[in-house]
Design a protein around this motif. Structure first.
Motif: not given
Length: 300
Positions: A56-73
């Motif tokens: 909330a104290i920032l005006s821009a994104a601080l972090t991004i992440r990629t969701t873990y996907t199990p093998p074959g999913a």
């Protein structure tokens, strides 16, 4: 306090925190450890379920992440690499005006550095930082994330320090190499495949076939967790591993007489069988072991 100063201070504090976390967790850091970050005495989560974090104290994104996907999913978001080697990071949904997408756009326009959390396994991430959003493709609902050396963050004081200290080269190939070590160490439970040393900071992810080889991909079946002395011995063809996973020590080394390190660290490894990951899909590839073993025999 000017907003820009807060943006800079938070990002610098975050990078210092991630320096410490990464040093303590070379096989990938659990999300709760990453989220132990505090700023000015207040807790500030860095990994959040939606994947995009703007405090909330920032005006821009601080972090991004990629969701873990199990093998074959099937992955819920299709983050992938573009032809220029940049990571293509999907919007939150398809609404350009969504607050998360606006936060990403603000970081891009202002050229603010972010941290990217790449999944090692469920709930465990490798922190890649700093990264920059450099382009938006509204038709594909995605941003291009520059993982290579970036020269646009410039200025005096904290800004210049941030650039000098944290800017790094991370092409697509380099990102895969960065992810190679934590995945191999985690597969081997942070133990040396030969001597079972269980101190992750003293372990390397050794390639069976080198990365310049046609089949030298940075994947777990082309890797072995090794302590630094065994890794060096493997690279120097002092030590070889047969396709049946039995260790051999070069004959001239077996004949040497020296101190306890040679005797216990190398000579007693001769004829032993390497430790294997629990999952069969992570076992060292036999064809790669065979090719590498032939190189060892030729050198010997």
């Amino acid at each position: 306090m000017p907003a820009d100063d807060v943006e800079t201070r938070v990002r610098l504090a975050m990078f210092r925190h991630l320096d410490q976390v990464s040093a303590k967790h070379p096989d990938g850091a659990p999300s709760d450890v990453i989220n132990s970050f505090t700023f000015d005495g207040a807790p500030m989560r860095l990994v959040v379920q939606p994947g995009i974090r703007k405090p909330a104290i920032l005006s821009a994104a601080l972090t991004i992440r990629t969701t873990y996907t199990p093998p074959g999913a099937e992955a819920p978001y299709e983050d992938q690499f573009g032809p220029d080697g940049s990571l293509r990071y999907k919007w939150r949904g398809t609404d350009a005006a969504h607050p998360d997408n606006r936060a990403l756009r603000e970081a891009m326009v202002r050229r603010l550095p972010l941290a990217y959390f790449a999944p090692v396994t469920r709930g465990v991430y490798e922190a890649i930082y700093p990264v920059y959003l450099v382009e938006e493709d509204p038709a594909s609902h995605e941003f291009a994330v520059d993982l290579s050396e970036y020269s646009h963050w410039a200025g005096d004081g904290d800004e210049a320090m941030l650039e000098r200290r944290y800017t790094r080269r991370l092409t697509k190939q380099r990102l895969h190499q960065v992810m190679f070590r934590p995945k191999v160490l985690r597969a081997y439970e942070s133990r040396c495949a030969l001597c079972h040393l269980a101190h992750a900071t003293l372990l390397d992810a050794a390639h069976i076939l080198p990365d310049y080889h046609e089949h030298g991909d940075p994947v777990v079946p082309n890797g072995l967790a090794m302590c630094k002395i065994h890794h060096a011995a493997y690279d120097a063809n002092i030590l070889g591993i047969r396709p049946d996973r039995v260790v051999e020590i070069r004959e001239d080394i077996l004949a040497e007489i020296d101190g306890p390190m040679l005797r216990h660290g190398l000579q007693e490894m001769h004829g032993s069988v390497i430790f294997l990951p629990r999952s069969r899909r992570d076992h060292p590839d036999r064809s790669r072991l065979e090719e590498r073993y032939e190189q060892f025999r030729s050198a010997a």
